[in-house]
Design an enzyme around this catalytic site. Structure first.
Site, short mmCIF file in Angstrom:
data_model
loop_
_atom_site.label_atom_id
_atom_site.label_comp_id
_atom_site.label_asym_id
_atom_site.label_seq_id
_atom_site.Cartn_x
_atom_site.Cartn_y
_atom_site.Cartn_z
N ARG A 23 0.82 -1.22 0.00
CA ARG A 23 0.00 0.00 0.00
C ARG A 23 0.85 1.27 0.00
O ARG A 23 0.44 2.29 0.52
CB ARG A 23 -0.97 0.03 1.18
CG ARG A 23 -2.06 -1.03 1.09
CD ARG A 23 -3.08 -0.83 2.19
NE ARG A 23 -4.06 -1.92 2.22
CZ ARG A 23 -4.57 -2.44 3.33
NH1 ARG A 23 -4.21 -1.97 4.51
NH2 ARG A 23 -5.44 -3.41 3.28
N ARG A 29 -3.70 5.25 -0.24
CA ARG A 29 -4.41 6.08 0.72
C ARG A 29 -3.56 6.96 1.62
O ARG A 29 -4.10 7.83 2.28
CB ARG A 29 -5.29 5.19 1.58
CG ARG A 29 -4.54 4.08 2.31
CD ARG A 29 -5.50 3.11 2.94
NE ARG A 29 -4.79 2.11 3.73
CZ ARG A 29 -5.38 1.23 4.50
NH1 ARG A 29 -6.69 1.24 4.60
NH2 ARG A 29 -4.68 0.36 5.17
N ARG A 51 -8.73 11.46 -5.49
CA ARG A 51 -9.97 10.88 -4.99
C ARG A 51 -11.06 11.94 -4.75
O ARG A 51 -12.23 11.60 -4.59
CB ARG A 51 -9.73 10.09 -3.70
CG ARG A 51 -9.09 8.73 -3.91
CD ARG A 51 -9.92 7.81 -4.80
NE ARG A 51 -11.28 7.64 -4.30
CZ ARG A 51 -11.65 6.73 -3.42
NH1 ARG A 51 -10.75 5.89 -2.93
NH2 ARG A 51 -12.91 6.63 -3.03
N ASP A 64 -7.22 -2.65 -6.58
CA ASP A 64 -7.80 -3.32 -5.42
C ASP A 64 -7.91 -4.81 -5.73
O ASP A 64 -8.19 -5.20 -6.87
CB ASP A 64 -9.19 -2.75 -5.12
CG ASP A 64 -9.71 -3.22 -3.76
OD1 ASP A 64 -9.41 -2.55 -2.76
OD2 ASP A 64 -10.37 -4.27 -3.72
N TYR A 68 -14.56 -12.72 1.41
CA TYR A 68 -15.35 -11.51 1.11
C TYR A 68 -16.70 -11.88 0.51
O TYR A 68 -17.73 -11.32 0.88
CB TYR A 68 -14.59 -10.61 0.14
CG TYR A 68 -13.47 -9.80 0.74
CD1 TYR A 68 -13.67 -9.03 1.88
CD2 TYR A 68 -12.21 -9.78 0.15
CE1 TYR A 68 -12.64 -8.28 2.43
CE2 TYR A 68 -11.18 -9.03 0.69
CZ TYR A 68 -11.39 -8.29 1.83
OH TYR A 68 -10.38 -7.54 2.38
#
Length: 345
Positions: free
Chosen positions: A23, A27, A36, A72, A146
């Site tokens: 990552r 973010r 974003r 993702d 998920y």
């Protein structure tokens, strides 16, 4: 090309320990957060030039030794006809998959506009990057969790209920997701990635016997199918201190570990012929600078100059992480010359 990351994957000598962060793209990047404000994550992934920019930014900002593609792990599910929303904290599946009929409704994976955009972004990054490019896919168990839970979980109780109570339904779902992972990663290899990572992020919730029976055969099939390409493969999970030997047996040239086990103990489980990736606690980046320096040095000391160490976090960069701290860790790791044979630790 700076190939120390690839050399470490192959347990070859390196001038300094390679480092990248899971990552590192996303973010915690100010530039990404600005994007974003105007685009959703899906929209960024569907515009190859934006996806490539987000992926390459850590190379310039942090000086890392590998670029990991920004995407993702759940994106291929959309290509399989699964409806879900990417919310804070993970995906929210509209209709969880819990029966044989639900599994039958999950489509076969093929490259479509969404995943095709990621492949085009790989080509752009490959052309621009002076360091290796890492592609990835979620492992079947993590995607299955998920789909069955309908989103992130702490206990994975429903996942285990299906796995243990409906073994045929479980096998059918895992077969479909295994096929997806092989197809998706093979397409990424063809697009130009230098290495791949299979994220089995949540498999640490299982005991070794269940892992061997219900998960390992599918992960093993993925690594075996991709081995002829000659691309180094990283096998990663969290909370897997009790599974590392089983994960190594399932496959991967590099085994990724988290901070819950030391490098020496992990290497004893996976075997000296495997490379290892890890394992700084992401929360250490939020600690005082002196403590972060201490924690970084401790990881390097545990590696003890053995070949095949790739410095990374035990999981992804936390959103509130100061990017300057990441750069500091990169500089500390690069400044620490690997030990040579016979040198004291």
């Amino acid at each position: 090309m700076n190939d120390r990351f690839l050399r470490a994957c192959r347990r070859e000598p390196v001038d300094t320990t390679p480092v990248w962060f899971m990552r590192q793209a996303g973010r915690s990047q100010p530039a990404y957060l600005a994007l974003r404000q105007r685009h959703t994550l899906i929209e960024i992934c569907m515009r190859p030039e934006l996806c490539a920019e987000v992926s390459l930014s850590p190379l310039r900002d942090l000086g890392v030794d590998a670029v990991v593609m920004f995407a993702d792990i759940t994106l291929p599910l959309k290509s399989m006809g699964v409806a879900f929303e990417l919310a804070d904290g993970g995906p929210r599946v509209d209709r969880p998959v819990r029966t044989a009929e639900d599994v039958a409704a999950v489509g076969r994976f093929d490259i479509d506009e969404l995943t095709g955009s990621v492949l085009e972004a790989i080509r752009l990054v490959r052309a621009a990057s002076p360091v290796p490019v890492i592609g990835f896919s979620a492992a079947p168990f993590t995607l299955a969790s998920y789909l069955i839970e309908g989103g992130p979980s702490r206990e994975y109780a429903v996942t285990k209920q299906v796995m243990l109570g409906q073994p045929q339904t479980w096998a059918a779902l895992m077969e479909r997701l295994t096929d997806m992972a092989v197809r998706y990663l093979r397409a990424q290899i063809d697009a130009g990635i230098h290495a791949l990572q299979l994220f089995d992020s949540w498999v640490g919730c299982l005991d070794p016997a269940d892992y061997r029976r219900f998960v390992a055969p599918y992960s093993r099939r993925i690594f075996k199918a991709l081995a002829p390409a000659g691309v180094p493969a990283i096998h990663f999970g969290t909370g897997t201190a009790g599974l590392l030997g089983e994960m190594a047996a399932a496959g991967g040239d590099v085994i990724g570990i988290d901070w819950r086990i030391g490098l020496g103990a992990a290497w004893a489980q996976i075997g000296a012929t495997r490379s290892i990736q890890g394992n700084l606690d992401p929360a250490a980046l939020l600690a005082p600078e002196s403590m972060l320096r201490e924690k970084t040095a401790a990881v390097l000391a545990q590696a003890a100059g053995r070949p095949g160490h790739i410095f990374n976090l035990g999981h992804g960069v936390l959103p509130q992480t100061d990017r300057a701290r990441l750069r500091m860790v990169v500089d500390l790791v690069h400044a620490a010359r690997p030990l040579r044979a016979g040198e004291p630790v």
